[in-house]
Design a protein around this motif. Structure first.
Motif, PDB file in Angstrom:
ATOM      1  N   GLY A 120      10.916   1.705   0.298  1.00  0.00           N
ATOM      2  CA  GLY A 120      11.280   1.905   1.694  1.00  0.00           C
ATOM      3  C   GLY A 120      10.129   1.783   2.679  1.00  0.00           C
ATOM      4  O   GLY A 120      10.315   1.960   3.880  1.00  0.00           O
ATOM      5  N   SER A 121       8.918   1.476   2.206  1.00  0.00           N
ATOM      6  CA  SER A 121       7.757   1.323   3.081  1.00  0.00           C
ATOM      7  C   SER A 121       7.237  -0.106   3.017  1.00  0.00           C
ATOM      8  O   SER A 121       7.243  -0.716   1.942  1.00  0.00           O
ATOM      9  CB  SER A 121       6.635   2.271   2.645  1.00  0.00           C
ATOM     10  N   PRO A 122       6.745  -0.643   4.144  1.00  0.00           N
ATOM     11  CA  PRO A 122       6.186  -2.002   4.114  1.00  0.00           C
ATOM     12  C   PRO A 122       4.897  -2.035   3.300  1.00  0.00           C
ATOM     13  O   PRO A 122       4.024  -1.192   3.471  1.00  0.00           O
ATOM     14  CB  PRO A 122       5.938  -2.332   5.584  1.00  0.00           C
ATOM     15  N   TYR A 123       4.796  -3.008   2.414  1.00  0.00           N
ATOM     16  CA  TYR A 123       3.697  -3.097   1.468  1.00  0.00           C
ATOM     17  C   TYR A 123       3.229  -4.542   1.383  1.00  0.00           C
ATOM     18  O   TYR A 123       4.044  -5.461   1.377  1.00  0.00           O
ATOM     19  CB  TYR A 123       4.201  -2.634   0.096  1.00  0.00           C
ATOM     20  N   LEU A 124       1.911  -4.751   1.323  1.00  0.00           N
ATOM     21  CA  LEU A 124       1.372  -6.087   1.103  1.00  0.00           C
ATOM     22  C   LEU A 124       1.585  -6.477  -0.354  1.00  0.00           C
ATOM     23  O   LEU A 124       1.337  -5.670  -1.255  1.00  0.00           O
ATOM     24  CB  LEU A 124      -0.124  -6.127   1.396  1.00  0.00           C
ATOM     25  N   HIS A 125       2.054  -7.683  -0.547  1.00  0.00           N
ATOM     26  CA  HIS A 125       2.225  -8.237  -1.890  1.00  0.00           C
ATOM     27  C   HIS A 125       1.456  -9.549  -1.972  1.00  0.00           C
ATOM     28  O   HIS A 125       1.392 -10.302  -1.004  1.00  0.00           O
ATOM     29  CB  HIS A 125       3.704  -8.555  -2.166  1.00  0.00           C
ATOM     30  N   LEU A 126       0.902  -9.803  -3.128  1.00  0.00           N
ATOM     31  CA  LEU A 126       0.328 -11.105  -3.441  1.00  0.00           C
ATOM     32  C   LEU A 126       1.426 -11.890  -4.132  1.00  0.00           C
ATOM     33  O   LEU A 126       1.989 -11.422  -5.124  1.00  0.00           O
ATOM     34  CB  LEU A 126      -0.891 -10.939  -4.348  1.00  0.00           C
ATOM     35  N   ARG A 147      -6.189 -20.742  -3.287  1.00  0.00           N
ATOM     36  CA  ARG A 147      -5.560 -21.925  -3.882  1.00  0.00           C
ATOM     37  C   ARG A 147      -4.263 -21.543  -4.571  1.00  0.00           C
ATOM     38  O   ARG A 147      -3.367 -22.349  -4.716  1.00  0.00           O
ATOM     39  CB  ARG A 147      -6.502 -22.644  -4.843  1.00  0.00           C
ATOM     40  N   VAL A 148      -4.166 -20.292  -5.031  1.00  0.00           N
ATOM     41  CA  VAL A 148      -2.938 -19.783  -5.647  1.00  0.00           C
ATOM     42  C   VAL A 148      -2.682 -18.401  -5.072  1.00  0.00           C
ATOM     43  O   VAL A 148      -3.581 -17.574  -5.031  1.00  0.00           O
ATOM     44  CB  VAL A 148      -3.062 -19.679  -7.183  1.00  0.00           C
ATOM     45  N   GLY A 149      -1.479 -18.190  -4.617  1.00  0.00           N
ATOM     46  CA  GLY A 149      -1.092 -16.885  -4.106  1.00  0.00           C
ATOM     47  C   GLY A 149      -1.292 -16.773  -2.606  1.00  0.00           C
ATOM     48  O   GLY A 149      -2.168 -17.412  -2.030  1.00  0.00           O
ATOM     49  N   PHE A 150      -0.434 -15.971  -1.986  1.00  0.00           N
ATOM     50  CA  PHE A 150      -0.539 -15.697  -0.557  1.00  0.00           C
ATOM     51  C   PHE A 150      -0.076 -14.268  -0.328  1.00  0.00           C
ATOM     52  O   PHE A 150       0.642 -13.686  -1.141  1.00  0.00           O
ATOM     53  CB  PHE A 150       0.299 -16.684   0.264  1.00  0.00           C
ATOM     54  N   LEU A 151      -0.531 -13.688   0.772  1.00  0.00           N
ATOM     55  CA  LEU A 151      -0.123 -12.336   1.107  1.00  0.00           C
ATOM     56  C   LEU A 151       1.170 -12.374   1.896  1.00  0.00           C
ATOM     57  O   LEU A 151       1.356 -13.222   2.769  1.00  0.00           O
ATOM     58  CB  LEU A 151      -1.205 -11.632   1.923  1.00  0.00           C
ATOM     59  N   ALA A 152       2.052 -11.454   1.592  1.00  0.00           N
ATOM     60  CA  ALA A 152       3.323 -11.320   2.289  1.00  0.00           C
ATOM     61  C   ALA A 152       3.648  -9.835   2.355  1.00  0.00           C
ATOM     62  O   ALA A 152       2.992  -9.019   1.719  1.00  0.00           O
ATOM     63  CB  ALA A 152       4.422 -12.081   1.548  1.00  0.00           C
ATOM     64  N   SER A 207      -8.284  -0.656   4.966  1.00  0.00           N
ATOM     65  CA  SER A 207      -7.069  -1.450   4.813  1.00  0.00           C
ATOM     66  C   SER A 207      -7.485  -2.900   4.765  1.00  0.00           C
ATOM     67  O   SER A 207      -8.537  -3.286   5.252  1.00  0.00           O
ATOM     68  CB  SER A 207      -6.120  -1.211   5.978  1.00  0.00           C
ATOM     69  N   PHE A 208      -6.634  -3.715   4.203  1.00  0.00           N
ATOM     70  CA  PHE A 208      -6.955  -5.126   4.047  1.00  0.00           C
ATOM     71  C   PHE A 208      -7.121  -5.773   5.381  1.00  0.00           C
ATOM     72  O   PHE A 208      -6.808  -5.971   6.294  1.00  0.00           O
ATOM     73  CB  PHE A 208      -5.879  -5.823   3.221  1.00  0.00           C
ATOM     74  N   ALA A 220      -3.332  -2.888   8.060  1.00  0.00           N
ATOM     75  CA  ALA A 220      -3.807  -4.203   7.605  1.00  0.00           C
ATOM     76  C   ALA A 220      -4.134  -5.079   8.806  1.00  0.00           C
ATOM     77  O   ALA A 220      -3.395  -5.121   9.782  1.00  0.00           O
ATOM     78  CB  ALA A 220      -2.749  -4.875   6.738  1.00  0.00           C
ATOM     79  N   ASP A 221      -5.245  -5.754   8.743  1.00  0.00           N
ATOM     80  CA  ASP A 221      -5.679  -6.659   9.808  1.00  0.00           C
ATOM     81  C   ASP A 221      -5.010  -8.013   9.601  1.00  0.00           C
ATOM     82  O   ASP A 221      -5.286  -8.704   8.622  1.00  0.00           O
ATOM     83  CB  ASP A 221      -7.200  -6.799   9.743  1.00  0.00           C
ATOM     84  N   PRO A 222      -4.116  -8.421  10.528  1.00  0.00           N
ATOM     85  CA  PRO A 222      -3.395  -9.682  10.335  1.00  0.00           C
ATOM     86  C   PRO A 222      -4.325 -10.899  10.248  1.00  0.00           C
ATOM     87  O   PRO A 222      -4.070 -11.806   9.467  1.00  0.00           O
ATOM     88  CB  PRO A 222      -2.472  -9.783  11.542  1.00  0.00           C
ATOM     89  N   LYS A 223      -5.426 -10.894  10.988  1.00  0.00           N
ATOM     90  CA  LYS A 223      -6.369 -12.021  10.915  1.00  0.00           C
ATOM     91  C   LYS A 223      -6.999 -12.114   9.535  1.00  0.00           C
ATOM     92  O   LYS A 223      -7.164 -13.199   8.988  1.00  0.00           O
ATOM     93  CB  LYS A 223      -7.464 -11.879  11.972  1.00  0.00           C
ATOM     94  N   ARG A 224      -7.333 -10.981   8.989  1.00  0.00           N
ATOM     95  CA  ARG A 224      -7.919 -10.962   7.644  1.00  0.00           C
ATOM     96  C   ARG A 224      -6.928 -11.461   6.605  1.00  0.00           C
ATOM     97  O   ARG A 224      -7.276 -12.196   5.676  1.00  0.00           O
ATOM     98  CB  ARG A 224      -8.347  -9.529   7.318  1.00  0.00           C
ATOM     99  N   CYS A 225      -5.664 -11.042   6.749  1.00  0.00           N
ATOM    100  CA  CYS A 225      -4.616 -11.499   5.822  1.00  0.00           C
ATOM    101  C   CYS A 225      -4.415 -13.010   5.926  1.00  0.00           C
ATOM    102  O   CYS A 225      -4.302 -13.692   4.905  1.00  0.00           O
ATOM    103  CB  CYS A 225      -3.299 -10.781   6.110  1.00  0.00           C
ATOM    104  N   LEU A 226      -4.368 -13.531   7.148  1.00  0.00           N
ATOM    105  CA  LEU A 226      -4.193 -14.973   7.322  1.00  0.00           C
ATOM    106  C   LEU A 226      -5.405 -15.746   6.808  1.00  0.00           C
ATOM    107  O   LEU A 226      -5.259 -16.806   6.197  1.00  0.00           O
ATOM    108  CB  LEU A 226      -3.922 -15.305   8.783  1.00  0.00           C
TER     109      LEU A 226
END
Length: 134
Positions: free
Chosen positions: A89-95, A78-83, A133-134, A65-71
C-alpha cells in the motif's frame, strides 16, 4: 519461454514461491553473505496484444527519492530501470526489466534475475547505509 506458465514452472522448480497468482509470482533470491532479495515476475500486455515478462525487485520507499537522480540512473543503466509500484500500500522504488517473451529463454531469465537481484540489493544497501533516499 512463450508464456507465463512456462516461467512459473521454471521458477517454481528452483525456488519456493512467496506469491503465486495467475499473472504474478514472487520468491526470495539468495545472495552472498546471507542476504536475500525479493524478486517479482509478472505478465504485461501492450495495446497491440504483445505480451511481456516483467522482472522486478523492490529497493526502497519512494519517499524522498530525487527524481533527477532516478532518471540519471535509468539513463546510465544497460539493464534495468527504476519505476514506482505499490508495496504493502506504499509507493516503493523497484528495479525492473521488461522483455518480450520471444526474447526470453530459461538461461536469459536466470541471468536477468541474478543481475537485477544483485543490483537491487546493492542499491538497497546504499540507501540504508547512507541514510539517504535514492
Amino acid at each position: 519461454m512463450h508464456h507465463f506458465e512456462a516461467v512459473r514452472s521454471l521458477i517454481g522448480s528452483l525456488h519456493t514461491l512467496q506469491r503465486n497468482d495467475p499473472y504474478v509470482i514472487s520468491f526470495d533470491l539468495t545472495l552472498p553473505h546471507g542476504r536475500h532479495q525479493g524478486i517479482y515476475l509478472a505478465e504485461l500486455e501492450d495495446e497491440g496484444g504483445r505480451r511481456y515478462l516483467r522482472i522486478s525487485t523492490p529497493i526502497g520507499p519512494l519517499t524522498g527519492a530525487d527524481p533527477k537522480r532516478c532518471l540519471r540512473f535509468n539513463w546510465e543503466q544497460r539493464v534495468g530501470f527504476l519505476a514506482v509500484a505499490d508495496l504493502g500500500g506504499s509507493p516503493y522504488l523497484h528495479l525492473c526489466e521488461n522483455r518480450p517473451y520471444e526474447l526470453v529463454n530459461g538461461q536469459e531469465l536466470m541471468r536477468l534475475i541474478s543481475e537485477l537481484g544483485a543490483l537491487g540489493d546493492q542499491l538497497e544497501q546504499l540507501i540504508v547505509e547512507s541514510g539517504d533516499s535514492f
